[in-house]
Design an enzyme around this catalytic site. Structure first.
Site, PDB file in Angstrom:
ATOM      1  N   GLY A 295       8.902   1.519   2.938  1.00  0.00           N
ATOM      2  CA  GLY A 295       9.747   2.590   2.427  1.00  0.00           C
ATOM      3  C   GLY A 295       8.935   3.564   1.596  1.00  0.00           C
TER       4      GLY A 295
ATOM      5  N   GLN B  15       7.134   9.992  -4.477  1.00  0.00           N
ATOM      6  CA  GLN B  15       5.829   9.356  -4.259  1.00  0.00           C
ATOM      7  C   GLN B  15       4.812  10.270  -3.588  1.00  0.00           C
ATOM      8  OE1 GLN B  15       7.786   5.625  -2.553  1.00  0.00           O
ATOM      9  NE2 GLN B  15       5.923   4.820  -3.497  1.00  0.00           N
TER      10      GLN B  15
ATOM     11  N   CYS C 240       4.723  -1.887  -4.379  1.00  0.00           N
ATOM     12  CA  CYS C 240       5.014  -0.468  -4.204  1.00  0.00           C
ATOM     13  C   CYS C 240       3.712   0.262  -3.904  1.00  0.00           C
ATOM     14  CB  CYS C 240       5.641   0.057  -5.490  1.00  0.00           C
ATOM     15  SG  CYS C 240       5.987   1.814  -5.468  1.00  0.00           S
ATOM     16  N   LEU C 241       3.758   1.204  -2.989  1.00  0.00           N
ATOM     17  CA  LEU C 241       2.554   1.969  -2.652  1.00  0.00           C
ATOM     18  C   LEU C 241       2.053   2.767  -3.855  1.00  0.00           C
ATOM     19  CD1 LEU C 241       3.628   3.296   0.877  1.00  0.00           C
ATOM     20  CD2 LEU C 241       2.068   1.395   0.383  1.00  0.00           C
TER      21      LEU C 241
ATOM     22  N   HIS D 158      15.050  -0.145  -4.257  1.00  0.00           N
ATOM     23  CA  HIS D 158      13.722   0.232  -4.758  1.00  0.00           C
ATOM     24  C   HIS D 158      13.461   1.727  -4.531  1.00  0.00           C
ATOM     25  CE1 HIS D 158       9.208  -0.777  -5.050  1.00  0.00           C
ATOM     26  NE2 HIS D 158       9.230   0.473  -4.619  1.00  0.00           N
ATOM     27  N   GLU D 159      13.786   2.210  -3.335  1.00  0.00           N
ATOM     28  CA  GLU D 159      13.522   3.630  -3.027  1.00  0.00           C
ATOM     29  C   GLU D 159      14.452   4.562  -3.797  1.00  0.00           C
ATOM     30  OE1 GLU D 159      10.774   4.042  -1.733  1.00  0.00           O
ATOM     31  OE2 GLU D 159      10.551   2.044  -0.876  1.00  0.00           O
TER      32      GLU D 159
ATOM     33  N   HIS E  17      13.247   5.088  -7.200  1.00  0.00           N
ATOM     34  CA  HIS E  17      12.188   6.100  -7.297  1.00  0.00           C
ATOM     35  C   HIS E  17      12.774   7.483  -7.551  1.00  0.00           C
ATOM     36  CE1 HIS E  17       8.336   4.239  -6.442  1.00  0.00           C
ATOM     37  NE2 HIS E  17       8.793   3.621  -5.374  1.00  0.00           N
TER      38      HIS E  17
HETATM   39 NI    NI Z   1       7.921   2.040  -4.351  1.00  0.00          NI
END
Ligand code: NI
Length: 165
Positions: free
Chosen positions: A43, A48, A90-91, A132-133, A136
């Site tokens: 995701g 991000q 998480c990226l 989670h997304e 963000h």
């Molecule tokens: Ni993330």
């Protein structure tokens, strides 16, 4: 367009609702999918990549054949039930994972890229990913959900890494 990593302030910012699903937004969505699959990750939220618009992309199995890319614009959690503990990463949070308590089942409402209203029911991995997304978009990272002790350990690790490079 690169993946922004903690402690980049854009990750702490609140993304604004999308008012027009125009060509520019389609371009953003394509680029976000490309970056997500390139990572690979399950995701990605627009914050991000440094864009404060309420857009998320996701795919439960980004490594498998027959990709199933999904997009939600202005996503909102309308129902959340039960709890589940999930090991998250998480990226944007390099080299770290931790258990987070989330809702086990959620219903998320939003729009797809063709302006069609969507009501999506999800559980387990997909439910965790959506929460989670959406976090963000509200400037929240999964490390904001862990104990301050664990978060301090991560910050220390990050400082040490910075010194080494
Ligand atoms: Ni993330």
């Amino acid at each position: 367009m690169d993946i922004r990593t903690y402690p980049d302030p854009v990750l702490k910012a609140h993304a604004k609702p999308v008012e027009n699903i125009d060509g520019e937004l389609q371009g953003l969505i394509d680029r976000m999918l490309e970056i997500m699959y390139g990572a690979p990750g399950i995701g990605l939220a627009a914050n991000q990549v440094g864009v404060l618009k309420r857009v998320i992309v996701f795919d439960k199995s980004p490594r498998e054949e027959g990709r199933d890319p999904a997009v939600l614009i202005n996503p909102e959690i309308v129902v959340g039930e039960d709890t589940i503990r999930w090991e998250e990463a998480c990226l944007s949070v390099v080299d770290f994972s931790a258990e987070v308590v989330r809702r086990a089942q959620v219903t998320v409402r939003g729009f797809d890229r063709y302006e069609k209203p969507v009501d999506m029911e999800a559980e387990e991995l997909l439910a965790v990913c959506l929460q989670h997304e959406i976090d963000h978009l509200n400037g929240t990272l999964f490390i904001d959900h862990i104990s301050s002790l664990k978060r301090a350990l991560y910050k220390k690790k990050l400082k040490k890494r910075e010194k080494e490079t």
